[in-house]
Each structure stands twice: as C-alpha cells, then as structure tokens.
Design a protein around this motif. Structure first.
Motif, PDB file in Angstrom:
ATOM      1  N   MET A   3       0.188  13.953  30.644  1.00 55.07           N
ATOM      2  CA  MET A   3       0.899  13.189  31.509  1.00 55.07           C
ATOM      3  C   MET A   3       2.031  13.997  32.240  1.00 55.07           C
ATOM      4  SD  MET A   3       1.673   9.467  31.204  1.00 55.07           S
ATOM      5  CE  MET A   3       2.741   8.954  29.662  1.00 55.07           C
ATOM      6  N   SER A   4       3.009  13.658  32.459  1.00 57.30           N
ATOM      7  CA  SER A   4       4.238  14.304  32.985  1.00 57.30           C
ATOM      8  C   SER A   4       4.985  14.560  32.147  1.00 57.30           C
ATOM      9  CB  SER A   4       5.141  13.823  34.596  1.00 57.30           C
ATOM     10  OG  SER A   4       6.161  14.565  33.920  1.00 57.30           O
ATOM     11  N   VAL A   5       6.123  15.627  31.252  1.00 58.01           N
ATOM     12  CA  VAL A   5       6.619  15.475  30.504  1.00 58.01           C
ATOM     13  C   VAL A   5       7.735  14.203  30.523  1.00 58.01           C
ATOM     14  CG1 VAL A   5       6.084  18.351  29.819  1.00 58.01           C
ATOM     15  CG2 VAL A   5       8.267  17.485  31.753  1.00 58.01           C
ATOM     16  N   PHE A   6       8.694  14.018  31.790  1.00 56.99           N
ATOM     17  CA  PHE A   6       8.884  13.220  32.324  1.00 56.99           C
ATOM     18  C   PHE A   6       8.775  11.835  32.057  1.00 56.99           C
ATOM     19  CE2 PHE A   6      10.174  16.875  34.617  1.00 56.99           C
ATOM     20  CZ  PHE A   6      12.018  17.505  34.167  1.00 56.99           C
ATOM     21  N   THR A   7       7.638  11.613  32.763  1.00 59.46           N
ATOM     22  CA  THR A   7       6.780  10.331  31.947  1.00 59.46           C
ATOM     23  C   THR A   7       7.186  10.121  30.726  1.00 59.46           C
ATOM     24  OG1 THR A   7       5.519  10.731  34.306  1.00 59.46           O
ATOM     25  CG2 THR A   7       5.319   9.223  33.286  1.00 59.46           C
ATOM     26  N   VAL A   8       6.488  10.702  30.329  1.00 61.50           N
ATOM     27  CA  VAL A   8       6.087  10.794  28.397  1.00 61.50           C
ATOM     28  C   VAL A   8       7.254  10.904  27.536  1.00 61.50           C
ATOM     29  CG1 VAL A   8       5.340  12.253  26.121  1.00 61.50           C
ATOM     30  CG2 VAL A   8       3.742  12.306  28.126  1.00 61.50           C
ATOM     31  N   GLY A   9       8.252  11.744  28.426  1.00 69.12           N
ATOM     32  CA  GLY A   9       9.668  11.189  27.467  1.00 69.12           C
ATOM     33  C   GLY A   9       9.783   9.395  28.159  1.00 69.12           C
ATOM     34  N   ASP A  43      16.305  19.112  26.411  1.00 68.50           N
ATOM     35  CA  ASP A  43      14.854  18.960  27.542  1.00 68.50           C
ATOM     36  C   ASP A  43      14.297  19.591  28.596  1.00 68.50           C
ATOM     37  OD1 ASP A  43      13.959  18.107  24.469  1.00 68.50           O
ATOM     38  OD2 ASP A  43      14.305  15.579  25.149  1.00 68.50           O
ATOM     39  N   LEU A  44      15.999  18.984  28.582  1.00 72.30           N
ATOM     40  CA  LEU A  44      15.429  19.069  30.650  1.00 72.30           C
ATOM     41  C   LEU A  44      14.953  21.317  31.043  1.00 72.30           C
ATOM     42  CD1 LEU A  44      15.130  18.410  33.826  1.00 72.30           C
ATOM     43  CD2 LEU A  44      17.540  18.254  33.604  1.00 72.30           C
ATOM     44  N   THR A  45      16.215  21.302  30.168  1.00 69.41           N
ATOM     45  CA  THR A  45      15.914  23.099  30.346  1.00 69.41           C
ATOM     46  C   THR A  45      15.295  23.836  30.040  1.00 69.41           C
ATOM     47  OG1 THR A  45      17.619  23.248  28.672  1.00 69.41           O
ATOM     48  CG2 THR A  45      18.568  23.300  30.744  1.00 69.41           C
ATOM     49  N   ALA A  46      14.477  23.338  28.813  1.00 70.71           N
ATOM     50  CA  ALA A  46      13.198  23.978  27.625  1.00 70.71           C
ATOM     51  C   ALA A  46      12.570  23.823  28.954  1.00 70.71           C
ATOM     52  CB  ALA A  46      13.376  23.470  26.912  1.00 70.71           C
ATOM     53  N   PHE A  47      12.386  22.935  29.689  1.00 68.32           N
ATOM     54  CA  PHE A  47      10.997  21.729  30.436  1.00 68.32           C
ATOM     55  C   PHE A  47      10.843  22.757  31.443  1.00 68.32           C
ATOM     56  CE2 PHE A  47      10.422  17.188  29.005  1.00 68.32           C
ATOM     57  CZ  PHE A  47      10.175  17.918  27.665  1.00 68.32           C
ATOM     58  N   ILE A  48      12.440  23.349  32.485  1.00 69.28           N
ATOM     59  CA  ILE A  48      12.597  24.481  33.574  1.00 69.28           C
ATOM     60  C   ILE A  48      12.282  26.054  32.898  1.00 69.28           C
ATOM     61  CG2 ILE A  48      14.286  25.028  35.086  1.00 69.28           C
ATOM     62  CD1 ILE A  48      15.464  22.722  35.160  1.00 69.28           C
ATOM     63  N   GLY A  49      12.426  26.107  31.684  1.00 63.51           N
ATOM     64  CA  GLY A  49      12.127  27.284  31.283  1.00 63.51           C
ATOM     65  C   GLY A  49      11.052  27.929  31.522  1.00 63.51           C
ATOM     66  N   PHE A  87      15.760  10.264  31.303  1.00 65.10           N
ATOM     67  CA  PHE A  87      14.156  11.196  31.864  1.00 65.10           C
ATOM     68  C   PHE A  87      13.681   9.718  32.632  1.00 65.10           C
ATOM     69  CE2 PHE A  87      13.374  12.566  27.535  1.00 65.10           C
ATOM     70  CZ  PHE A  87      12.929  14.081  28.263  1.00 65.10           C
ATOM     71  N   ILE A  88      14.172   8.489  33.088  1.00 63.86           N
ATOM     72  CA  ILE A  88      13.561   7.335  33.903  1.00 63.86           C
ATOM     73  C   ILE A  88      14.088   8.654  35.721  1.00 63.86           C
ATOM     74  CG2 ILE A  88      14.527   5.421  34.722  1.00 63.86           C
ATOM     75  CD1 ILE A  88      14.384   4.693  32.585  1.00 63.86           C
ATOM     76  N   MET A  91      10.973  12.953  40.594  1.00 65.21           N
ATOM     77  CA  MET A  91       9.541  14.091  40.122  1.00 65.21           C
ATOM     78  C   MET A  91       8.907  12.724  41.122  1.00 65.21           C
ATOM     79  SD  MET A  91      11.447  17.287  39.458  1.00 65.21           S
ATOM     80  CE  MET A  91      10.020  17.789  38.827  1.00 65.21           C
ATOM     81  N   GLY A  92       9.185  12.076  40.976  1.00 67.03           N
ATOM     82  CA  GLY A  92       7.928  11.259  41.864  1.00 67.03           C
ATOM     83  C   GLY A  92       6.646  10.673  41.224  1.00 67.03           C
ATOM     84  N   THR A  93       7.198  11.046  38.775  1.00 70.70           N
ATOM     85  CA  THR A  93       6.182  10.610  38.103  1.00 70.70           C
ATOM     86  C   THR A  93       5.704   9.191  37.094  1.00 70.70           C
ATOM     87  OG1 THR A  93       7.115  11.289  36.449  1.00 70.70           O
ATOM     88  CG2 THR A  93       6.515  13.473  37.791  1.00 70.70           C
ATOM     89  N   MET A  94       6.740   8.190  38.190  1.00 71.73           N
ATOM     90  CA  MET A  94       6.899   7.267  37.418  1.00 71.73           C
ATOM     91  C   MET A  94       5.688   6.200  37.321  1.00 71.73           C
ATOM     92  SD  MET A  94       9.453   6.091  35.910  1.00 71.73           S
ATOM     93  CE  MET A  94       9.589   4.304  35.678  1.00 71.73           C
ATOM     94  N   GLY A  95       4.513   6.618  38.284  1.00 71.72           N
ATOM     95  CA  GLY A  95       3.165   6.009  38.764  1.00 71.72           C
ATOM     96  C   GLY A  95       2.256   6.468  37.715  1.00 71.72           C
ATOM     97  N   GLN A  96       2.844   7.425  36.965  1.00 73.05           N
ATOM     98  CA  GLN A  96       1.326   7.711  35.824  1.00 73.05           C
ATOM     99  C   GLN A  96       1.610   6.729  35.394  1.00 73.05           C
ATOM    100  OE1 GLN A  96       2.643  12.337  34.365  1.00 73.05           O
ATOM    101  NE2 GLN A  96       2.010  12.788  36.926  1.00 73.05           N
ATOM    102  N   LEU A  97       2.540   6.201  34.453  1.00 76.55           N
ATOM    103  CA  LEU A  97       3.044   4.917  33.550  1.00 76.55           C
ATOM    104  C   LEU A  97       1.208   4.608  33.385  1.00 76.55           C
ATOM    105  CD1 LEU A  97       6.252   3.477  33.577  1.00 76.55           C
ATOM    106  CD2 LEU A  97       5.390   5.217  32.077  1.00 76.55           C
ATOM    107  N   SER A  98       1.209   4.595  35.040  1.00 80.52           N
ATOM    108  CA  SER A  98      -0.439   2.861  34.364  1.00 80.52           C
ATOM    109  C   SER A  98      -2.383   4.362  33.740  1.00 80.52           C
ATOM    110  CB  SER A  98      -1.453   3.188  35.884  1.00 80.52           C
ATOM    111  OG  SER A  98      -1.249   4.430  36.660  1.00 80.52           O
ATOM    112  N   LEU A  99      -1.280   5.513  33.581  1.00 80.82           N
ATOM    113  CA  LEU A  99      -2.506   6.267  32.800  1.00 80.82           C
ATOM    114  C   LEU A  99      -3.073   5.433  31.266  1.00 80.82           C
ATOM    115  CD1 LEU A  99      -1.729   9.969  34.233  1.00 80.82           C
ATOM    116  CD2 LEU A  99      -3.473   8.559  34.521  1.00 80.82           C
ATOM    117  N   LEU A 100      -1.553   5.097  30.679  1.00 79.46           N
ATOM    118  CA  LEU A 100      -1.687   4.848  29.631  1.00 79.46           C
ATOM    119  C   LEU A 100      -2.772   3.200  29.127  1.00 79.46           C
ATOM    120  CD1 LEU A 100       2.276   4.460  28.941  1.00 79.46           C
ATOM    121  CD2 LEU A 100       0.618   6.342  27.972  1.00 79.46           C
ATOM    122  N   ALA A 101      -3.033   2.613  30.051  1.00 76.82           N
ATOM    123  CA  ALA A 101      -4.271   1.715  29.820  1.00 76.82           C
ATOM    124  C   ALA A 101      -5.562   2.181  29.920  1.00 76.82           C
ATOM    125  CB  ALA A 101      -3.696   0.954  31.166  1.00 76.82           C
ATOM    126  N   GLU A 102      -5.277   3.402  30.783  1.00 81.76           N
ATOM    127  CA  GLU A 102      -6.786   4.150  31.278  1.00 81.76           C
ATOM    128  C   GLU A 102      -6.880   4.685  30.470  1.00 81.76           C
ATOM    129  OE1 GLU A 102      -6.040   5.737  34.849  1.00 81.76           O
ATOM    130  OE2 GLU A 102      -5.738   4.007  35.794  1.00 81.76           O
TER     131      GLU A 102
END
Length: 305
Positions: free
Chosen positions: A30-36, A81-87, A197-198, A204-215
C-alpha cells in the motif's frame, strides 16, 4: 556506562528494527502515505489508552511556552518522512539509505557546535566504524555508490530533520518552566504527523487504498504490528532522550539495521551474505569501543568530583 544503563538503548534498537520490518512489509502492499495514516491512527488510539490509564490526558492542555515546539516536532516528524519518500522515488534505494543513516554525523556536529559536547578522537573513530558497518549490513555496494544525484538533497534533508527533531524533543522534555511529559510530546508528534499524512494522501489520491485492509490479511497484520511498534518507539525513544545525550541514543540506533536484518531472516527467510555478517561484527565492535570510552569518561568525572 553500565550494562543496566544500556538496556533501554538496546531495547530501542530492537523495537525500531522490528518496526522497520513490519512497515516495510506494509508499504510493499500500500502507498507509504496511506500506511502512514493507519500506523499513526493505531498509535494515537494506543497512546490515548495509555495516557487515560496514567491520568495524563489533562496534560495535553498544559502546553504554555512549549506549544510551538510541540507543533514543530510534528512538522519535522512528517517532513523527515516526506523528504525520504521523495528521495526514494527519484533515486536508488541503497544510496539513499546510506545518506539517511548519516544523521549520526549531523547529531554529533550539532552536539559539538551548539551544545558544546566534548568528543574524543576515539568517539569519532568508533562512530564512523559503526556507520561503515551499518552500510555493510544494508548491503550497500560501495563500488557503485555515488553522491551527486538530484535526489541526494532530499535524503540529506531527511537526515537533518531527524537530527534537529531529536534536540527539539529533548528541549521540550527538559524545559525549565514547563517540562512536557514524554507521552504528551509523543501524542502531539503523532497527531500532527497523522493529519499531515491525511492531507498528503488526499492530495495524492491514495485514500481509497484503505479498503485493502479488509481484503489483505497480511497487510492488516503488518500495519497493526507497525502501529504497536511506533507506540513503543515513542515510549522508549523519549525515555532514552530524556536520560542520555542525543548522540549516544543515535549511536545505539545504528544497531537497528542489524535487528531488522536478523528479524527478516528469521521470519521471512531473507538471505544473509558474508558481508552482512562482517558488517554486524564491525558495528558491534564500534559500539563496544564507544561504551569503553563512556566508561573512561565516567571514571574520570568521578575522580574530578
């Protein structure tokens, strides 16, 4: 420094190493931001429960003179966290990881220049020995290691933010007029980082990935473990920062990659090569040297007193 004194420092390296393995598994799904978001939300619940049981929730409103620094701690926490992810998105992970571990150098320099900490030549030597060993444990290919990529500035900034944040945290803990409880600092740090992070995830449009937690059950287990790990990191990290010089805490955190490598090997069968074993021995030798130096300093201080 006695073995009893080093126990919480060693515990921190162990917890952080386990957290690193769990979070790595989570961000592979899952996206690092959503995991965050999920990790920080779990941590916020756990911290709230702990503070409720300790009757510390009321302390969240006792922030006179330190509120701006508490907010800064959270902003720096997210920024590192953000600068590390960009790098990492712009460059090779190996080189980036190496630069991120250079936070120990920034901490030492800040300690010397601003806080007038006295370092011996052996202190510096053992620190660099440990850093070299850490890079070997991480599997850095020194023959291909190059600095000059445009992403390097983001890795260096992340390491700098980590270093500065440690000193800001300590300043709030030891504030002369209104010293903050460790859990209060942790709560503000975690809450502000979660909010940021939210915001980033929405952008970034990654909030929808939260549904992966149930799957995805392995993903759910990984983020739950990471959330517990993050909570324990706050508790033990702040405990250590309150009691030890920042550079000592950072030196012991150089043991974290060893823990992560061993845990990944034991749980997931990740292959370990000869260079990693040699790197572990080098890190441990450097750590032992620093402990000997600290013991000598303590004995000299006793004689002077």
């Amino acid at each position: 420094m006695k073995i009893k004194q080093t126990a919480p420092l060693l515990l921190l390296a162990f917890i952080w190493g386990c957290y690193y393995v769990a979070s790595q598994k989570a961000v592979s799904e899952m996206s690092v931001f959503t995991v965050g978001i999920v990790i920080r939300f779990i941590t916020m619940i756990l911290l709230t429960v702990i503070m409720f049981k300790r009757h510390e929730l009321k302390l969240l409103f006792n922030t006179k003179g330190i509120l701006l620094r508490l907010i800064l701690i959270g902003v720096l926490g997210f920024s590192l966290d953000l600068t590390a992810f960009i790098g990492l998105s712009l460059s090779h992970a190996g080189a980036g990881t190496a630069l991120l571990k250079c936070d120990i150098i920034f901490v030492n320099l800040i300690s010397v220049i601003i806080y007038k900490e006295k370092f011996t030549k052996l202190d510096w030597t053992y620190t660099f020995i440990m850093l070299f060993g850490v890079l070997m444990v991480m599997g850095i290919d020194f023959s291909k290691f190059k600095i000059g990529n445009k992403a390097d500035i983001f890795f260096i900034l992340s390491a700098l933010f980590v270093s500065i944040n440690a000193f800001v945290i300590k300043s709030v803990q030891l504030d002369k007029k209104n010293p903050a409880a460790d859990n209060v600092v942790a709560f503000y740090n975690n809450f502000i980082t979660m909010i940021m992070f939210i915001g980033t995830s929405v952008f970034m449009g990654t909030m929808g990935q939260l549904s992966l937690l149930a799957e995805n059950r392995p993903l759910l287990v990984a983020v739950m473990a990471a959330g517990l790990g993050q909570t324990l990191i706050y508790i033990v990290y702040y405990y250590n920062l309150r009691r030890f010089p920042v550079w000592i805490v950072k030196v012991f955190l150089l043991l974290m990659p060893i823990v992560a490598t061993i845990v990944a090997f034991l749980l997931f069968g990740d292959v370990m090569v000869l260079g990693q074993y040699i790197g572990m021995a080098i890190v441990l030798a450097g750590a032992f040297g620093i402990l000997i130096e600290q013991k000598k300093k303590a004995e000299m201080q006793k004689k002077l007193n």
